[in-house]
Design an enzyme around this catalytic site. Structure first.
Site, PDB file in Angstrom:
ATOM      1  CG  LEU A  11      45.063 -14.450  48.069  1.00 36.58           C
ATOM      2  CD1 LEU A  11      46.580 -14.548  48.192  1.00 36.58           C
ATOM      3  CD2 LEU A  11      44.525 -15.588  47.222  1.00 36.58           C
ATOM      4  CG  MET A 121      29.207  -5.753  54.101  1.00 43.03           C
ATOM      5  SD  MET A 121      28.577  -4.231  53.372  1.00 43.03           S
ATOM      6  CE  MET A 121      30.095  -3.278  53.260  1.00 43.03           C
ATOM      7  CG  HIS A 151      33.347 -11.587  66.442  1.00 39.55           C
ATOM      8  ND1 HIS A 151      32.634 -10.681  67.197  1.00 39.55           N
ATOM      9  CD2 HIS A 151      32.881 -11.477  65.165  1.00 39.55           C
ATOM     10  CE1 HIS A 151      31.776 -10.041  66.405  1.00 39.55           C
ATOM     11  NE2 HIS A 151      31.908 -10.508  65.170  1.00 39.55           N
ATOM     12  CE  LYS A 155      35.426  -8.389  65.305  1.00 37.36           C
ATOM     13  NZ  LYS A 155      35.772  -8.005  63.912  1.00 37.36           N
ATOM     14  CB  THR A 162      28.651  -5.673  64.338  1.00 36.28           C
ATOM     15  OG1 THR A 162      29.172  -5.999  63.049  1.00 36.28           O
ATOM     16  CG2 THR A 162      27.139  -5.862  64.342  1.00 36.28           C
TER      17      THR A 162
END
Length: 261
Positions: A11, A121, A151, A155, A162
């Site tokens: 979700l 990713m 960001h 966050k 990263t």
């Protein structure tokens, strides 16, 4: 036979993107979807989330690991630990993009089951990692290194996973210890020579911007990546899941997106 993929955190922002990527990928099918206990979607078809596929949302991580060929996790540190234990129990390969996992010994679990973890990713970011590694090898320690990231305002971890991965890559390529040479800019002290500096910004709905700068008194080399849509992370996660199952499903070890690309 299609690869059966389970999704933990179905979700969430990433979970929904991953589900959408899975239904468009001809190599895979959705084996199960997990949401946190107490969600109104528990025991309901995932139809309201993506499409009516006859798959019900569950709160049981174990059930999804047991019924999947490989599982994708984008959740929290606490939930990821449960995923790692389930992966070992059912010998189900795990792909995780969960960050903020300081103190988690991934190698301990990877000794028992294939695990692929990456802070990011995105194929583009993983190309950036290769580029900064090469730049650091060529430039040595004669350039100041600065890493800036921005960001969205929700966050939690800072600097981002990263950004830290970029810093570690540079430190390894430069043959310096990351922990003793990294620092977050604060106060009024002058820049640490030979250090890897981090600067962080948070605001609005920024998905993820990363910039790496190599600077001396004569020039500045700057390498950047900006995520436009979270689909890039979801597509990379599905690509990683397919790679892990097809190539390493019976070979325990800790892998990353660097292995995939």
């Amino acid at each position: 036979m299609k690869i059966r993929v389970g999704v933990i955190g179905c979700l969430g922002r990433m979970g929904k993107k991953i589900l959408n990527e899975l239904i468009t990928n001809t190599k895979v099918e959705i084996a199960g979807a997990v949401a946190r206990s107490g969600s109104k979607y528990i025991d309901s078809d995932i139809g309201p989330i993506i499409a009516n596929l006859g798959i019900k949302v569950t709160s049981s991580i174990s059930d999804v690991f047991e019924s999947s060929d490989v599982v994708i996790d984008f959740t929290t540190k606490e939930c990821m630990l449960d995923c790692l234990k389930a992966a070992v129990k059912f010998k189900t390969p795990l792909v995780s993009g969960t960050t903020g996992i300081e103190g988690v010994d991934l190698k301990e679990y990877a000794a028992e089951v294939p695990i692929l973890w990456s802070a990011n990713m995105s194929v583009g970011v993983n190309v950036l990692l290769k580029l900064v590694k090469k730049a650091a090898e060529l430039l040595g320690n004669e350039y100041d290194v600065e890493i800036w990231e921005m960001h969205h305002n929700l966050k939690k971890d800072s600097p981002s996973g990263t950004a830290i991965e970029l810093g570690k890559t540079i430190a390894n390529a430069s043959k310096v210890d990351f922990q003793s040479n990294q620092y977050l800019h604060s106060g009024s002290n002058i820049r640490k020579k030979g250090g890897i500096g981090f600067a962080v910004s948070r605001g609005g709905g920024v998905i993820g911007d990363h910039s790496v700068m190599f600077v001396n008194s004569d020039e500045r080399i700057e390498l950047n990546h900006k995520a436009i849509d979270r689909t890039t992370f979801a597509r990379g996660a599905v690509q990683a899941a397919v790679w892990l199952y097809e190539n390493k499903r019976e070979i325990p070890g800790l892998y990353s997106m660097q292995d995939v690309i």
